[in-house]
Design a protein around this motif. Structure first.
Motif: not given
Length: 163
Positions: A74-94
């Motif tokens: 559920g969070l993945t889908r929500l973050v996908d939407r927020l990322q499409r809207d330019g509000l959130v980005e995903r970053e890899s964990c080093a």
């Protein structure tokens, strides 16, 4: 098998149903106000708020899912939407190749800052303004127990008023 300990009295059942009605009414009000004023769903605001309160505006996806009470998918889908809207980005964990961070963008922070007064006003109108200071403390303590936070009061004894 039904035993006396598994039955709810009519009064207990009414308290439970009242809690559910109150939660639904408050959530609907917050959702309506955020959508009308900012084109932002309550779940999206919740994600932005938790990111905004985190150091660097970032949280691991697993930690964020726990905070917003969503499943990982559920969070993945929500973050996908927020990322499409330019509000959130995903970053890899080093330190963990499988781990991902959700990171608040500058646009996401601006949207959060714009929507926060609307959110707080609705919370004040729906909850805080209906309770006196003593009631608010007791209510916070009760909610803390229900949430499993028995050792941590949900509302400090003295707290400044927020706008």
């Amino acid at each position: 098998m039904t035993t006396a300990s598994t039955l709810l009295s009519p009064a207990e059942l009414e308290v439970w149903r009242t809690l559910l009605r109150a939660q639904a009414r408050i959530s609907r009000r917050l959702q309506t106000d955020l959508l009308d004023g900012h084109d932002l769903a309550l779940g999206c605001y919740d994600v932005l708020m938790h990111l905004g309160e985190s150091p660097g505006g970032r949280l691991r996806m697993n930690d964020l899912a726990d905070r917003v009470l969503l499943s990982r998918s559920g969070l993945t889908r929500l973050v996908d939407r927020l990322q499409r809207d330019g509000l959130v980005e995903r970053e890899s964990c080093a330190s963990d190749a499988r781990g991902l961070f959700a990171v608040l963008t500058a646009e996401g922070r601006a949207r959060l800052e714009e929507a926060t007064p609307t959110y707080r006003r609705a919370v004040r109108e729906c909850v805080v303004s209906r309770l006196g200071p003593g009631e608010l403390r007791r209510f916070g303590d009760i909610l803390g127990r229900l949430a499993g936070d028995a050792d941590t009061p949900a509302v400090p004894a003295q707290r400044p008023r927020e706008a």
